[in-house]
Write an enzyme that holds these catalytic residues in place. Structure first.
Site, PDB file in Angstrom:
ATOM      1  N   TYR A 110     -15.162  26.880   0.586  1.00 51.44           N
ATOM      2  CA  TYR A 110     -14.965  25.144   0.426  1.00 51.44           C
ATOM      3  C   TYR A 110     -13.748  25.089  -0.674  1.00 51.44           C
ATOM      4  CZ  TYR A 110     -18.347  26.766  -3.441  1.00 51.44           C
ATOM      5  OH  TYR A 110     -18.794  27.282  -4.695  1.00 51.44           O
ATOM      6  N   ILE A 165      -6.831   5.094   8.091  1.00 55.80           N
ATOM      7  CA  ILE A 165      -7.475   6.234   7.631  1.00 55.80           C
ATOM      8  C   ILE A 165      -8.172   7.128   8.688  1.00 55.80           C
ATOM      9  CG2 ILE A 165      -7.647   5.276   5.148  1.00 55.80           C
ATOM     10  CD1 ILE A 165     -10.595   4.347   5.954  1.00 55.80           C
ATOM     11  N   GLU A 166      -8.333   6.251   9.764  1.00 56.92           N
ATOM     12  CA  GLU A 166      -8.983   7.027  11.064  1.00 56.92           C
ATOM     13  C   GLU A 166      -8.255   8.343  11.336  1.00 56.92           C
ATOM     14  OE1 GLU A 166      -8.641   3.794  10.498  1.00 56.92           O
ATOM     15  OE2 GLU A 166     -10.033   2.767  11.836  1.00 56.92           O
ATOM     16  N   LYS A 203     -11.515   4.108   1.297  1.00 49.44           N
ATOM     17  CA  LYS A 203     -10.664   3.135   0.634  1.00 49.44           C
ATOM     18  C   LYS A 203     -11.357   2.517  -0.218  1.00 49.44           C
ATOM     19  CE  LYS A 203      -6.418   1.861   2.283  1.00 49.44           C
ATOM     20  NZ  LYS A 203      -5.425   1.088   2.923  1.00 49.44           N
ATOM     21  N   GLU A 212       0.930  -1.195  -0.019  1.00 51.90           N
ATOM     22  CA  GLU A 212       0.167  -0.043   0.022  1.00 51.90           C
ATOM     23  C   GLU A 212       1.003   1.266  -0.067  1.00 51.90           C
ATOM     24  OE1 GLU A 212      -4.164  -1.023   2.343  1.00 51.90           O
ATOM     25  OE2 GLU A 212      -2.256  -1.297   3.574  1.00 51.90           O
TER      26      GLU A 212
END
Length: 119
Positions: free
Chosen positions: A53, A71-72, A98, A21
């Site tokens: 934005y 990803i947390e 993901k 990864e």
């Protein structure tokens, strides 16, 4: 009160616990929702009276570019920066997905969703 959403922000990143990864990378999707008082902006029609934005998307892009195992961690960093840099935001929710995760099965995506309120 109002809500601004950035939906289906597509990025490529190198997050994960596996060496592959880190080298190969993966596709990711980020969805963001922020709450803010939008009454002044809706009356004035001035960018400085609302949540920009473009800046929200920049925060997402920059934090997704920083490699992490989880990803947390990315989701938490995105929320922290938004609440730090966008003073009008009172609450934010982010979902980091993901796409096609390498988990040994036919799974479209894995998503982590976090939310945070301004204290």
């Amino acid at each position: 009160m109002g809500i601004i959403r950035l939906e289906n922000v597509r990025l490529y990143g190198f997050h994960g616990c596996l060496k592959e990864e880190e080298k190969i990378g993966s596709d990711y999707r980020v969805d963001l929702e922020v709450h803010a008082d939008l009454q002044k902006a809706s009356a004035s029609d001035h960018l400085e009276d609302t949540v920009d934005y473009v800046q929200l998307q920049t925060i997402i892009r920059e934090e997704m570019a920083r490699r992490t195992k989880l990803i947390e961690t990315v989701a938490a960093r995105i929320l922290d920066r938004i609440l730090e840099e966008q003073r009008a935001v009172t609450q934010a929710r982010v979902a980091v997905s993901k796409i096609n995760p390498p988990i040994g099965g036919d799974v479209q995506q894995v998503t982590v969703e976090l939310s945070k309120n301004r204290n």
